[in-house]
Design a protein around this motif. Structure first.
Motif, PDB file in Angstrom:
ATOM      1  N   LYS A   3       0.843  -1.190   0.000  1.00  0.00           N
ATOM      2  CA  LYS A   3       0.000   0.000   0.000  1.00  0.00           C
ATOM      3  C   LYS A   3       0.877   1.237   0.000  1.00  0.00           C
ATOM      4  CE  LYS A   3      -4.099  -1.517   2.400  1.00  0.00           C
ATOM      5  NZ  LYS A   3      -5.020  -1.162   3.472  1.00  0.00           N
ATOM      6  N   SER A   4       0.306   2.348  -0.477  1.00  0.00           N
ATOM      7  CA  SER A   4       1.041   3.600  -0.417  1.00  0.00           C
ATOM      8  C   SER A   4       1.068   4.086   1.027  1.00  0.00           C
ATOM      9  CB  SER A   4       0.377   4.655  -1.308  1.00  0.00           C
ATOM     10  OG  SER A   4      -0.819   5.117  -0.716  1.00  0.00           O
ATOM     11  N   ALA A   5       1.992   4.995   1.321  1.00  0.00           N
ATOM     12  CA  ALA A   5       2.114   5.526   2.675  1.00  0.00           C
ATOM     13  C   ALA A   5       0.823   6.203   3.116  1.00  0.00           C
ATOM     14  CB  ALA A   5       3.282   6.506   2.740  1.00  0.00           C
ATOM     15  N   ALA A   6       0.140   6.877   2.192  1.00  0.00           N
ATOM     16  CA  ALA A   6      -1.096   7.567   2.542  1.00  0.00           C
ATOM     17  C   ALA A   6      -2.196   6.577   2.917  1.00  0.00           C
ATOM     18  CB  ALA A   6      -1.549   8.461   1.396  1.00  0.00           C
ATOM     19  N   ASP A   7      -2.201   5.391   2.293  1.00  0.00           N
ATOM     20  CA  ASP A   7      -3.211   4.379   2.603  1.00  0.00           C
ATOM     21  C   ASP A   7      -2.947   3.724   3.955  1.00  0.00           C
ATOM     22  OD1 ASP A   7      -4.510   4.806   0.203  1.00  0.00           O
ATOM     23  OD2 ASP A   7      -3.429   3.204  -0.818  1.00  0.00           O
ATOM     24  N   ALA A   8      -1.701   3.707   4.386  1.00  0.00           N
ATOM     25  CA  ALA A   8      -1.324   3.050   5.634  1.00  0.00           C
ATOM     26  C   ALA A   8      -1.236   4.066   6.763  1.00  0.00           C
ATOM     27  CB  ALA A   8       0.002   2.328   5.458  1.00  0.00           C
ATOM     28  N   ILE A  47       2.199  24.258   5.360  1.00  0.00           N
ATOM     29  CA  ILE A  47       0.785  24.385   5.010  1.00  0.00           C
ATOM     30  C   ILE A  47       0.229  25.595   5.757  1.00  0.00           C
ATOM     31  CG2 ILE A  47      -1.499  23.316   5.136  1.00  0.00           C
ATOM     32  CD1 ILE A  47      -0.058  20.584   5.116  1.00  0.00           C
ATOM     33  N   ALA A  48      -0.398  26.493   5.032  1.00  0.00           N
ATOM     34  CA  ALA A  48      -0.987  27.683   5.651  1.00  0.00           C
ATOM     35  C   ALA A  48      -1.983  27.262   6.726  1.00  0.00           C
ATOM     36  CB  ALA A  48      -1.681  28.534   4.595  1.00  0.00           C
ATOM     37  N   GLY A  49      -1.897  27.895   7.878  1.00  0.00           N
ATOM     38  CA  GLY A  49      -2.831  27.623   8.962  1.00  0.00           C
ATOM     39  C   GLY A  49      -2.358  26.582   9.959  1.00  0.00           C
ATOM     40  N   VAL A  50      -1.314  25.829   9.613  1.00  0.00           N
ATOM     41  CA  VAL A  50      -0.775  24.850  10.562  1.00  0.00           C
ATOM     42  C   VAL A  50       0.106  25.614  11.546  1.00  0.00           C
ATOM     43  CG1 VAL A  50       0.756  22.866  10.862  1.00  0.00           C
ATOM     44  CG2 VAL A  50      -0.921  22.868   9.020  1.00  0.00           C
ATOM     45  N   ARG A  51      -0.245  25.533  12.828  1.00  0.00           N
ATOM     46  CA  ARG A  51       0.449  26.307  13.858  1.00  0.00           C
ATOM     47  C   ARG A  51       1.605  25.564  14.501  1.00  0.00           C
ATOM     48  NH1 ARG A  51      -2.644  27.924  18.505  1.00  0.00           N
ATOM     49  NH2 ARG A  51      -3.648  25.918  18.345  1.00  0.00           N
ATOM     50  N   ARG A  80      -2.772  13.985   3.470  1.00  0.00           N
ATOM     51  CA  ARG A  80      -2.694  12.690   2.778  1.00  0.00           C
ATOM     52  C   ARG A  80      -1.811  12.796   1.528  1.00  0.00           C
ATOM     53  NH1 ARG A  80      -5.614   8.595   4.597  1.00  0.00           N
ATOM     54  NH2 ARG A  80      -7.365   9.035   5.984  1.00  0.00           N
ATOM     55  N   ARG A  81      -1.929  13.900   0.799  1.00  0.00           N
ATOM     56  CA  ARG A  81      -1.077  14.091  -0.384  1.00  0.00           C
ATOM     57  C   ARG A  81       0.395  14.214   0.033  1.00  0.00           C
ATOM     58  NH1 ARG A  81      -5.533  17.308  -2.106  1.00  0.00           N
ATOM     59  NH2 ARG A  81      -4.457  19.232  -1.575  1.00  0.00           N
ATOM     60  N   TYR A  82       0.651  14.931   1.116  1.00  0.00           N
ATOM     61  CA  TYR A  82       2.025  15.040   1.612  1.00  0.00           C
ATOM     62  C   TYR A  82       2.546  13.655   2.000  1.00  0.00           C
ATOM     63  CZ  TYR A  82       2.519  20.153   1.997  1.00  0.00           C
ATOM     64  OH  TYR A  82       2.664  21.490   1.730  1.00  0.00           O
ATOM     65  N   ILE A  83       1.748  12.900   2.723  1.00  0.00           N
ATOM     66  CA  ILE A  83       2.167  11.569   3.170  1.00  0.00           C
ATOM     67  C   ILE A  83       2.429  10.658   1.975  1.00  0.00           C
ATOM     68  CG2 ILE A  83       1.385   9.491   4.391  1.00  0.00           C
ATOM     69  CD1 ILE A  83      -0.052  11.521   6.341  1.00  0.00           C
TER      70      ILE A  83
END
Length: 95
Positions: A3-8, A47-51, A80-83
């Motif tokens: 599986k891709s990292a995003a799926d796991a 990512i904008a908004g991540v504190r 998820r896209r980053y992962i």
């Protein structure tokens, strides 16, 4: 099939302004490497908004500024896209 990292990965809302990302060991990367690579990617492409980011052994708590009711789902989609890209991230000092 691997599986891709995003799926796991599992996402859990921790509060109205935080999201907890749990990595599951279904990838070629170790859990610690997955956490480190996600942090590295978020440092390189914030990512904008991540504190704030709070890494642990197999998870990352992401604190963010909540904009609206749909913001949580949009942020999860972005993460998820980053992962999905972390296997291509190089860590400092890695050969």
């Amino acid at each position: 099939m691997l599986k891709s990292a995003a799926d796991a990965t599992r996402f859990q809302r921790a509060s109205d302004q935080s999201l907890l990302i749990y990595f599951v060991n279904k990838s070629r990367l170790t859990l610690t490497d997955r956490v480190r690579k996600l942090l590295r990617l978020l440092e390189m492409e914030p990512i904008a908004g991540v504190r704030n980011l709070h890494p642990a052994y197999h998870s990352v708590l992401v604190k963010f500024i909540r904009c609206n009711a749909n913001h949580d789902m949009k942020l999860e989609d972005i993460l998820r896209r980053y992962i999905g890209r972390i296997e291509n991230v190089s860590l400092p000092g890695a050969a």
